[in-house]
Design a protein around this motif. Structure first.
Motif, PDB file in Angstrom:
ATOM      1  N   LEU A  32      32.583  47.464  48.872  1.00 49.02           N
ATOM      2  CA  LEU A  32      31.368  47.110  48.143  1.00 49.02           C
ATOM      3  C   LEU A  32      30.874  45.720  48.521  1.00 49.02           C
ATOM      4  N   PHE A  33      31.789  44.756  48.584  1.00 48.89           N
ATOM      5  CA  PHE A  33      31.391  43.372  48.834  1.00 48.89           C
ATOM      6  C   PHE A  33      31.599  42.945  50.289  1.00 48.89           C
ATOM      7  N   GLY A  34      32.191  43.825  51.103  1.00 47.38           N
ATOM      8  CA  GLY A  34      32.392  43.503  52.509  1.00 47.38           C
ATOM      9  C   GLY A  34      33.355  42.371  52.747  1.00 47.38           C
ATOM     10  N   ILE A  35      34.388  42.270  51.927  1.00 44.75           N
ATOM     11  CA  ILE A  35      35.379  41.205  52.064  1.00 44.75           C
ATOM     12  C   ILE A  35      36.763  41.822  52.176  1.00 44.75           C
ATOM     13  N   ARG A  36      37.717  41.030  52.660  1.00 40.22           N
ATOM     14  CA  ARG A  36      39.090  41.490  52.782  1.00 40.22           C
ATOM     15  C   ARG A  36      39.921  40.851  51.674  1.00 40.22           C
ATOM     16  N   ILE A  37      40.317  41.651  50.680  1.00 42.88           N
ATOM     17  CA  ILE A  37      41.120  41.157  49.561  1.00 42.88           C
ATOM     18  C   ILE A  37      42.606  41.241  49.885  1.00 42.88           C
ATOM     19  N   PHE A  38      43.003  42.367  50.468  1.00 39.35           N
ATOM     20  CA  PHE A  38      44.420  42.588  50.774  1.00 39.35           C
ATOM     21  C   PHE A  38      44.545  42.912  52.256  1.00 39.35           C
ATOM     22  N   ASP A  39      45.119  41.972  53.014  1.00 35.75           N
ATOM     23  CA  ASP A  39      45.299  42.160  54.450  1.00 35.75           C
ATOM     24  C   ASP A  39      46.649  42.840  54.691  1.00 35.75           C
ATOM     25  N   GLN A  40      46.612  44.103  55.095  1.00 30.25           N
ATOM     26  CA  GLN A  40      47.841  44.867  55.269  1.00 30.25           C
ATOM     27  C   GLN A  40      48.717  44.308  56.386  1.00 30.25           C
ATOM     28  N   SER A  41      48.087  43.758  57.437  1.00 28.53           N
ATOM     29  CA  SER A  41      48.862  43.237  58.558  1.00 28.53           C
ATOM     30  C   SER A  41      49.657  41.988  58.171  1.00 28.53           C
ATOM     31  N   VAL A  42      49.138  41.220  57.212  1.00 23.96           N
ATOM     32  CA  VAL A  42      49.824  40.001  56.786  1.00 23.96           C
ATOM     33  C   VAL A  42      51.051  40.339  55.957  1.00 23.96           C
ATOM     34  N   TYR A  43      50.903  41.293  55.027  1.00 20.60           N
ATOM     35  CA  TYR A  43      51.991  41.620  54.104  1.00 20.60           C
ATOM     36  C   TYR A  43      52.906  42.723  54.628  1.00 20.60           C
ATOM     37  N   GLY A  44      52.515  43.380  55.726  1.00 22.99           N
ATOM     38  CA  GLY A  44      53.352  44.438  56.277  1.00 22.99           C
ATOM     39  C   GLY A  44      53.456  45.646  55.382  1.00 22.99           C
ATOM     40  N   MET A  45      52.432  45.899  54.558  1.00 25.73           N
ATOM     41  CA  MET A  45      52.418  47.044  53.642  1.00 25.73           C
ATOM     42  C   MET A  45      51.170  47.881  53.920  1.00 25.73           C
ATOM     43  N   ASP A  46      51.308  49.192  53.860  1.00 28.43           N
ATOM     44  CA  ASP A  46      50.181  50.064  54.185  1.00 28.43           C
ATOM     45  C   ASP A  46      49.244  50.298  53.012  1.00 28.43           C
ATOM     46  N   HIS A  47      49.586  49.796  51.834  1.00 26.69           N
ATOM     47  CA  HIS A  47      48.702  49.932  50.673  1.00 26.69           C
ATOM     48  C   HIS A  47      48.973  48.782  49.698  1.00 26.69           C
ATOM     49  N   PHE A  48      48.025  48.575  48.798  1.00 22.66           N
ATOM     50  CA  PHE A  48      48.192  47.521  47.795  1.00 22.66           C
ATOM     51  C   PHE A  48      49.299  47.933  46.840  1.00 22.66           C
ATOM     52  N   PRO A  49      50.348  47.116  46.699  1.00 21.20           N
ATOM     53  CA  PRO A  49      51.507  47.540  45.908  1.00 21.20           C
ATOM     54  C   PRO A  49      51.263  47.426  44.415  1.00 21.20           C
ATOM     55  N   SER A  50      51.599  48.476  43.711  1.00 17.91           N
ATOM     56  CA  SER A  50      51.522  48.466  42.246  1.00 17.91           C
ATOM     57  C   SER A  50      52.493  49.514  41.718  1.00 17.91           C
ATOM     58  N   VAL A  51      53.529  49.050  41.049  1.00 18.89           N
ATOM     59  CA  VAL A  51      54.559  49.949  40.517  1.00 18.89           C
ATOM     60  C   VAL A  51      54.690  49.706  39.020  1.00 18.89           C
ATOM     61  N   VAL A  52      54.443  50.726  38.231  1.00 20.08           N
ATOM     62  CA  VAL A  52      54.501  50.615  36.773  1.00 20.08           C
ATOM     63  C   VAL A  52      55.906  50.963  36.304  1.00 20.08           C
ATOM     64  N   ASN A  53      56.554  50.015  35.660  1.00 20.47           N
ATOM     65  CA  ASN A  53      57.857  50.252  35.031  1.00 20.47           C
ATOM     66  C   ASN A  53      57.655  50.482  33.537  1.00 20.47           C
ATOM     67  N   SER A  54      58.236  51.545  33.023  1.00 18.29           N
ATOM     68  CA  SER A  54      58.087  51.843  31.598  1.00 18.29           C
ATOM     69  C   SER A  54      58.643  50.713  30.740  1.00 18.29           C
ATOM     70  N   SER A  55      59.702  50.061  31.210  1.00 16.84           N
ATOM     71  CA  SER A  55      60.277  48.963  30.433  1.00 16.84           C
ATOM     72  C   SER A  55      59.299  47.799  30.313  1.00 16.84           C
ATOM     73  N   ASP A  56      58.548  47.512  31.396  1.00 20.13           N
ATOM     74  CA  ASP A  56      57.547  46.442  31.343  1.00 20.13           C
ATOM     75  C   ASP A  56      56.439  46.786  30.365  1.00 20.13           C
ATOM     76  N   VAL A  57      55.979  48.035  30.396  1.00 22.72           N
ATOM     77  CA  VAL A  57      54.903  48.468  29.493  1.00 22.72           C
ATOM     78  C   VAL A  57      55.349  48.375  28.039  1.00 22.72           C
ATOM     79  N   LEU A  58      56.560  48.842  27.762  1.00 25.11           N
ATOM     80  CA  LEU A  58      57.071  48.777  26.389  1.00 25.11           C
ATOM     81  C   LEU A  58      57.241  47.334  25.933  1.00 25.11           C
TER      82      LEU A  58
END
Length: 416
Positions: A357-383
């Motif tokens: 939408l904004f034509g900017i790079r928020i998460f550079d995959q080559s820098v972090y060596g990850m193929d997607h933006f990491p987000s893991v939901v732990n039930s313990s954190d939510v509780l």
């Protein structure tokens, strides 16, 4: 429904002269909602980055490692049988490892040559192989004249070789001849090249068949150690502690945290710090709840006096305003949890949509060596977030509710 519930819900609804108080109530709900959502999203992202960095560090490093102090591990089949009987253990495999130099076309690369059995977890990744054949089949093909070896892409680039080429392996071992000591050397054929899967340590490994490594490194029937895989990174310490009671000195049992845990301690501290900082947002929202209730108490002093005159106890009056604050807290917590989970579960597509939408790079995959933006939901954190939000909301109601319960009905109606 008790009359306390009825009155609490009634006070939350706006009337013509009380619209401002109602708006403040909705602002309080929005504050709790945003605070809870922010906490859940940030903790999910931090957990995702933590797991991603952990994979960056570990790569193909085993969860638990058993070795023998100062010597090779013999009779390893019995050790493997004992290890597999332990809880949380998925697999246990022997290996032979030794540092060596790879020589090809006058190029040299230092690696750790590791002999592994078939079925090792390293074969779960993608490889460049000869005519796209199965790498595991090629590595353990005894009919070939030259034994096979698997190397990393960075190593292959440094040596200037590709799959099918030969490379000389030179370990720190020498043969004594009449002409002096000659380094031991053996040619291997590159049957597979793996791209760096994420672990920066992976690039320093080269893999050969276990039998070939035992013969080449003169290990006879012994091995360098046993690699153990468990069902979760978090269970590694527990399994290591259990195995230490089974295998005392000269055995050495170490988990991945014993080997590389210091790399991740900063991330754990950062996650705790963000939890505390963002928890202040919920605390600010709780002040809004307290302010709302104080304003309601001031506005409804005649109602409180009438209820007391009709036989309402101070406990009932206190319950009315505690319930009103809890309704705000519960609504904010539930809405915030739903919003936070929605964002956390869809963090990667949301980030990509914003980038497009904004034509900017928020998460550079080559820098972090990850193929997607990491987000893991732990039930313990939510509780934990929900419990903190509800506790803060409850504490914010105590003082206004106590003031309302202590109000003197005669004093409140004196000038009416």
């Amino acid at each position: 429904m008790g009359y306390e519930w009825f009155v609490s819900l009634r006070y939350l609804r706006a009337k013509r002269k009380q619209t401002f108080i109602s708006v403040i109530s909705f602002i309080s709900i929005a504050g709790v909602t945003l605070g809870v959502a922010a906490l859940i999203v940030v903790l999910a992202v931090m957990t995702g980055f933590h797991d991603g960095v952990r994979q960056q560090i570990l790569g193909n490093i085993p969860h638990v490692l058993i070795q023998k102090h100062g010597e090779e591990l013999s009779g390893y089949q019995e050790v493997i049988g004992t290890v597999k009987a332990a809880s949380h253990v998925l697999s246990a495999s022997p290996f032979v490892a030794k540092e060596a130099m790879l020589l090809s076309q006058r190029n040299v690369a230092a690696v750790n040559v590791k002999g592994i059995e078939a079925g090792h977890k390293v074969f779960q990744q993608k490889f460049l192989s000869i005519e796209d054949q199965d790498v595991q089949t090629l590595l353990y093909d005894d009919q070939s004249g030259i034994p096979g070896i698997i190397i990393g892409l960075d190593t292959a680039t440094s040596l200037g070789i590709a799959v099918g080429d030969s490379v000389n392996v030179i370990p720190p071992m020498f043969t004594i001849t009449p002409f002096g000591m000659i380094p031991k050397m053996k040619p291997f054929r590159v049957v597979g090249i793996f791209k760096q899967r994420g672990g920066f340590l992976d690039t320093y490994f080269a893999y050969v068949a276990l039998g070939q490594a035992q013969r080449f490194f003169d290990s006879a029937e012994g091995v360098s150690g046993i690699e153990i895989e468990v069902d979760s990174f978090d269970h590694a310490n527990l399994v290591a502690s259990t195995l230490r009671s089974e295998f005392s000195y000269p055995y050495v049992v170490r988990s991945w945290e014993d080997l590389f845990g210091s790399f991740l301690s900063a991330l754990k501290l950062e996650k705790l710090g963000l939890f505390i900082v963002l928890g202040i947002i919920v605390l600010v929202a709780a002040f809004n709840i307290a302010t709302t209730l104080i304003m309601v108490v001031m506005e409804k002093h005649k109602d409180i006096a009438i209820l007391r005159a009709m036989g309402g106890t101070s406990r009932s009056i206190m319950k009315i305003f505690i319930l009103e604050g809890l309704i705000i807290g519960v609504m904010g917590t539930v809405l915030g949890t739903a919003l936070g989970l929605l964002i956390a579960k869809n963090a990667d597509p949301i980030i990509k949509a914003l980038e497009n939408l904004f034509g900017i790079r928020i998460f550079d995959q080559s820098v972090y060596g990850m193929d997607h933006f990491p987000s893991v939901v732990n039930s313990s954190d939510v509780l934990a977030v929900m419990a903190v939000a509800m506790t803060i909301s409850l504490l914010a109601t105590i003082y206004p509710a106590w003031r309302a319960a202590k109000m003197d009905p005669a004093e409140a109606l004196r000038y009416e």
